[in-house]
Design an enzyme around this catalytic site. Sequence first.
Site, PDB file in Angstrom:
ATOM      1  CG  ASP A 322      -0.139   0.059   2.522  1.00 20.25           C
ATOM      2  OD1 ASP A 322       0.870  -0.676   2.622  1.00 20.25           O
ATOM      3  OD2 ASP A 322      -0.513   0.815   3.433  1.00 20.25           O
ATOM      4  CD  GLU A 323      -0.776   4.687   3.250  1.00 20.27           C
ATOM      5  OE1 GLU A 323      -1.633   5.525   3.553  1.00 20.27           O
ATOM      6  OE2 GLU A 323       0.014   4.205   4.072  1.00 20.27           O
TER       7      GLU A 323
END
Length: 528
Positions: A322-323
């Site tokens: 993620d991210e």
Amino acid sequence: MLKFASLLLALSFCQGRQHHNINNDDEVVPVFQASKYSSLWPLPQKVQISEISFKLSGTSFKIVDAKESSAGSSCSILQSAYRRYYEYMFGSAKKQWGGKNRRADLTELHVWITSPDSECDAYPGVTSDESCESFYGGLETFSQLVYEDEYGAKNINSSKISDFPRFAHRGVLLDSSRHFLPIKVILANLETMAMNKINVFHWHIVDDQSFPYLSRTFPQLSQQGAYHPYTHVYTPADVKMVIEFARLRGIRVIPEFDTPGHTQSWGKGQTDLLTPCFSGSKPSGTFGPVNPILNTTYDFMTQFFKEVSTVFPDTYVHLGGDEVDFTCWKSNPDIQKFMEQQQFGEDYSKLESFYIQRLLDIVSTTQKGYLIWQEVFDNGVKLKADTLIHVWKGNQQQYQNEMANVTASGYQTLLSTPWYLNRISYGQDWQGFYKADPQDFKGTDEQKKLVIGGEACLWGEYVDATNLTPRLWPRASAVAERLWSASNVTDIDDAFNRLSLHRCRMVERGIPAEPLFSSYCPHEYKGV
């Protein structure tokens, strides 16, 4: 029945308006009334509690294996659970009444394991037999039915209960990177998870801030990346202790090693793992995500996840994904050349997918399944059929759409978006957690079957050993009931009545669970 419920854990709730209410609107003041289900939490699938009561005595009561049971005295998990639940039910009474000669109507609880191959001392897993879930849940439910009368004697009412979990994956995520969590705190919360029939500990063990996992293969990772190389690390013995403590309570331990982002602490101990960032034509001295263009990166990941697969026995590992911030990748001239060679154009999500795909291939060779955060699915990475997609982003409409998209693609999924317990607010925010349902999206029955459950997440930016447990409980208990009980168990008032008593029970068992509202418990928390 009302007498039984009120005697179990008496509570008194203040009925007046609160002073200094920071909300503009006056909060609705809850009124406690005894539930016909007493203090059962999470609520079993079918419950009938009669007014016929039996007395129990700690001096004579025993939990024993039924003659027909497929597991017996040689099963360490059973025997450990018997001792633990005996202490829950009679610990304080045994000290107070142990010398008294008390009449007992009920002297034995027979435990009958019906599974033909109980694999008694195996690690719990995603395919664990339902009788294992029923065993742990059954003992917890039985202990919750026991109550004290006005003389301190233990009683239980004749009851008929049929129970099983609605979802197979009922988890809690704890973050030990942003703040180091002492082993004692982790174990205490594993104990509390068992009290709430939660069966997955998602251990977000490392992140940008620190790398407390002590790797045998790469010890420099924690030597350089932990907050302190001796006091703020999890040794192999520590990890083994957590896994064993969880196993004895029917809890899986799924570690998360998130890459290519969230890896600043990794780079401190592993040269050339992270991407050098540039300012114009010169290195800026800072580093970005994992460098996806070097063969040494994948050599490292191969060795590292080979170790992880032997340390953590669960069949799944969480790989994050993620991210990922593309800024540093965009600044690096070597990355730019690689993008041209691969004909990725300016789409750096393709570079991320390139890395993730190679990582998934590496992890697959360890015979592990994997969980990934939803971005990996959103970016179109090729995934194995048994990949679990972990949904965490967006508002209600957005996460419902995501659940629909993931399941329409044939993947299993679990939900966390509405259950980020690190987000705190004034008042009874547990009600919002309670109302969220992972199957509440537009889709077919077959799609709904692909939802395996969810997790309550407690991220650690503002949480450490001083406030973790009261911030987590009983708010996570609301998630636990949503993931265990039938989908039609939605009565907020009844939930408040039962959860108030369950919270007091956790407090009596030594867990500093925060109050739902103005109240008191007969056995208050006595501190550490």
